[in-house]
Enzyme design. Structure first.
Site, PDB file in Angstrom:
ATOM      1  N   LYS A  26       0.758   4.483   0.994  1.00  0.00           N
ATOM      2  CA  LYS A  26      -0.513   3.957   1.743  1.00  0.00           C
ATOM      3  C   LYS A  26      -0.828   4.982   2.969  1.00  0.00           C
ATOM      4  O   LYS A  26      -0.039   6.052   3.367  1.00  0.00           O
ATOM      5  CB  LYS A  26       0.103   2.609   2.441  1.00  0.00           C
ATOM      6  N   SER A  63      -2.411  -5.619   4.589  1.00  0.00           N
ATOM      7  CA  SER A  63      -2.910  -4.110   4.848  1.00  0.00           C
ATOM      8  C   SER A  63      -2.483  -3.190   3.690  1.00  0.00           C
ATOM      9  O   SER A  63      -3.112  -2.036   3.558  1.00  0.00           O
ATOM     10  CB  SER A  63      -2.440  -3.675   6.147  1.00  0.00           C
ATOM     11  N   SER A 120       2.392  -7.618   5.044  1.00  0.00           N
ATOM     12  CA  SER A 120       1.402  -6.775   4.449  1.00  0.00           C
ATOM     13  C   SER A 120       2.266  -5.752   3.077  1.00  0.00           C
ATOM     14  O   SER A 120       1.491  -5.106   2.450  1.00  0.00           O
ATOM     15  CB  SER A 120       1.170  -5.645   5.528  1.00  0.00           C
TER      16      SER A 120
END
Length: 514
Positions: free
Chosen positions: A103, A184, A208
């Site tokens: 990420k 996210s 998330s």
């Protein structure tokens, strides 16, 4: 004529090689790939090239799932060096030569940027690897790229569209491009479900990791806060943030967790993990589920979707069929009693954490949360075309972490969340609690924002406890997961239960991308 024939043969051979590489990557497992590489049937170079080609063909073109922000220009060189190590008889471990996507709020001290999806951080890459990236590289992983995310990990606005960032645009579900990938860590979820790499890393403050894993038909594990270092990860909350694995199987999640768990002197929260870290979490997978006591949470975590409820009833029946002792109901206490306090804590800790993190990043134009707010206002046409930054503004208005309002909210929310889990575990002598993770993927809506209807992520998130989601079926082709929730440092037991359920049901279905 001969040269033409030779050229055509070479093209055909290259095409066949590329097709074989793609078939090797799709739905591949870490252990399966290690067996192929040990037998000389695959290599880190062919695997890495397959990842890069698949990203180019399906993520950046074709169906354009839009989950990978950038790829590592050094990935193939790293893969070659790891293949050379293997040839020389050195294999670092199960992740040796395996492709990983991470990420884009996790620092990589290489040629890739770390931006949290914000244009404010575009420019100079991070100077150093995050602690967990160092551990992944030491384990032999190939960091093949950075994934898109909900900008600033979905803390900028309460009206946002998950998976959207100003830098990367909207990430889409690999099962239906009109639907939202959630959470996210949306880019990692889509990318790993679509087999753009073998395994992925996400981060979670509240939902998330588990929510995008739910939407992508993945196994997603949020560890106990402190088991995995946060150093070098753009923060929201020092009390709730953690990184964790997002994979297609429980075994792969156990392998990734083994690689990234560890005590980091730069992250004080990890000191508590000493004595709780397993050298190899795969050892827990042999235990099975027979005789294990599992509580069925229903109050405030079911009832929002008839489709999800039906799948959950089938999952409960499957747990019984597999030999678990089921306690039904076994509801998590205090749900909803600390929601406002949780947000208060996040806003305080966001300002404190972001100001510190940005002060450590040379070569970018923002040094504080106030600078980011000003940047967004100046660049509103790009940054705030779809939604605003009201949560940033609220966070900026907060004082230091010594304020009574913060101290009281932090103490209350954590106490209630931990009591809510620990009391039901103790009263019923449970090994874990299960609940539906969340709903099927909703339609992406850039006018009204996300359409959440229900979730079970908050108790473990606020408590700082572990949870793991595993596919439990699908609704009209859209995956839905079930979460196993436990007390602090119970990762091994949760992996054991999740693995037994996964292997006893095999609900994972790959998306059909062309």
């Amino acid at each position: 004529m001969k040269s033409t024939t030779a050229a055509l043969s070479l093209v055909a051979a290259m095409s066949t090689s590329a097709a074989l590489a793609q078939s090797t990557l799709v739905e591949a497992t870490v252990e399966g790939l290690q067996a192929q590489m040990a037998a000389g049937k695959a290599s880190s170079v062919t695997l890495t090239r397959a990842s890069l080609d698949r990203i180019k063909r399906l993520d950046h073109a074709g169906p354009k799932t839009n989950s990978v922000l950038e790829t590592n220009p050094d990935a193939l060189a790293i893969a070659r060096s790891l293949d050379a190590e293997r040839k020389a008889g050195k294999v670092r471990g199960p992740l040796h030569g395996i492709t990983v996507l991470v990420k884009d709020n996790i620092d990589t001290g290489d040629k890739m940027m770390t931006t949290a999806g914000s244009l404010a951080l575009v420019g100079q890459p991070a100077a150093h690897d995050a602690f967990i990236i160092k551990k992944l590289r030491a384990a032999g992983a190939v960091i093949v790229g950075k994934t898109n995310l909900s900008e600033w990990a979905n803390i900028r606005s309460s009206k946002s569209s998950s998976g959207w960032s100003a830098r990367g645009g909207q990430t889409n579900s690999p099962y239906d491009p009109a639907r939202n990938p959630c959470g996210s860590s949306s880019g990692t979820g889509t990318a790993i479900s679509a087999s753009y790499a073998v395994v992925g890393i996400g981060t979670e403050t509240d939902g998330s990791i588990v929510c995008p894993s739910n939407m992508a038909g993945l196994v997603g594990m949020k560890p106990t806060v402190g088991l995995v270092s946060r150093t070098g990860i753009i923060p929201i909350s020092s009390s709730q943030d953690t990184a964790g694995p997002m994979t297609r199987t429980v075994t792969d999640a156990a392998i990734v967790l083994s690689a990234i768990a560890g005590v980091d002197p730069a992250d004080p929260a990890t000191a508590a993990a000493a004595g709780h870290i397993a050298p190899d979490y795969r050892t827990f997978l042999k235990g099975g589920i027979k005789g294990m006591r599992i509580g069925i949470a229903r109050k405030k975590v079911t009832g929002y979707s008839a489709h999800v409820d039906a799948l959950f009833e089938k999952a409960v029946a499957d747990l019984k069929r597999l030999g678990a002792e089921v306690v039904d109901p076994a509801d998590i206490g205090n749900l909803g009693d600390y929601d406002d306090d949780e947000l208060e804590v996040l806003l305080y800790e966001l300002k404190d954490g972001m100001n510190y993190y940005l002060s450590t990043r040379p070569g970018i134009g923002v040094r504080s949360l106030a600078d980011v707010i000003a940047f967004n206002e100046k660049n509103a046409e790009k940054e705030m075309a779809l939604f605003g930054q009201e949560l940033f503004i609220k966070a900026q208005a907060k004082g230091p972490l010594t304020e009574k309002a913060y101290i009281d909210a932090a103490a209350k929310s954590r106490r209630l969340a931990r009591e809510g889990i620990d009391s039901v575990l103790a009263a019923n002598k449970l090994d874990a609690i299960v609940a539906p993770t969340t709903q099927p993927a909703w339609l992406t809506d850039h006018i009204n924002g996300d359409s959440y209807s229900g979730s079970s992520s908050s108790p473990a998130a606020v408590a700082g406890y572990p949870t793991i989601t595993v596919p439990m079926g699908s609704v009209q082709g859209l995956p839905v997961g079930m979460s196993f929730i436990g007390t602090a440092w119970s990762e091994g037991k949760l992996l054991q239960l999740a693995h037994a359920y996964e292997q006893g049901t095999l609900h994972r279905k790959a998306p059909k991308l062309k």
